[in-house]
Design a protein around this motif. Structure first.
Motif: not given
Length: 158
Positions: A154, A90-92, A156, A22, A70-71, A78, A74
């Motif tokens: 999220f 991977i996206v919000v 993917i 990250i 958010v992380l 992840f 994620y």
């Protein structure tokens, strides 16, 4: 990009590899001092120091709180994907937040998988269709009270 190997039987391996990823791929995370403080497969905790995330009112900056939360989501997604040797994007997709109280100290965002079957279905759908989505929540809890809540969807995909 090389695929980082994570020894999931060793928390230090999880912490060091996750933070390396990250901090490299999302550089602001390093500047914010975000660290992995806990991961057990169904729950993750990310902590951040107030002094690197402070606003003009000497409380935590709202954008920083959001970013850590958010992380956390994620990170939970992840790490669970990596544990299964999966590496999709991977996206919000969208999120909703509620700021309930000012945060005047170092803080930690917590995200939990509340429904194991739903998460397993999310992963299985991805394996079969090369895309999937899930909604998860993250909270910042200060002195036993929820100070911030994030609900995020999220996605993917390959």
């Amino acid at each position: 990009m090389r695929k980082n190997i994570i020894d999931f039987s060793n928390f230090d391996s999880i912490k060091n590899t996750f933070e390396e990823i990250i901090h490299t791929q999302i550089p602001v995370a390093k500047d914010m001092g975000i660290e992995l403080s806990y991961f057990n497969g169904t729950e993750i905790k990310l902590k951040a120091p107030l002094d690197k995330n402070i606003n003009h009112r000497f409380s935590a900056f709202g954008g920083s709180i959001y970013s850590v939360a958010v992380l956390a989501v994620y990170g939970l997604v992840f790490l669970n994907l990596r544990k299964r040797n999966l590496n999709p994007h991977i996206v919000v997709h969208k999120s909703n937040v509620v700021y309930k109280a000012p945060i005047l100290q170092d803080f930690e965002a917590v995200c939990k998988i509340e429904k194991d079957k739903e998460f397993d279905d999310f992963i299985q759908y991805y394996i079969e269709n090369k895309k999937s989505r899930i909604e998860l929540s993250s909270n910042v809890i200060i002195d036993g009270q929820i100070a911030f809540t994030l609900n995020a969807k999220f996605v993917i995909y390959d």
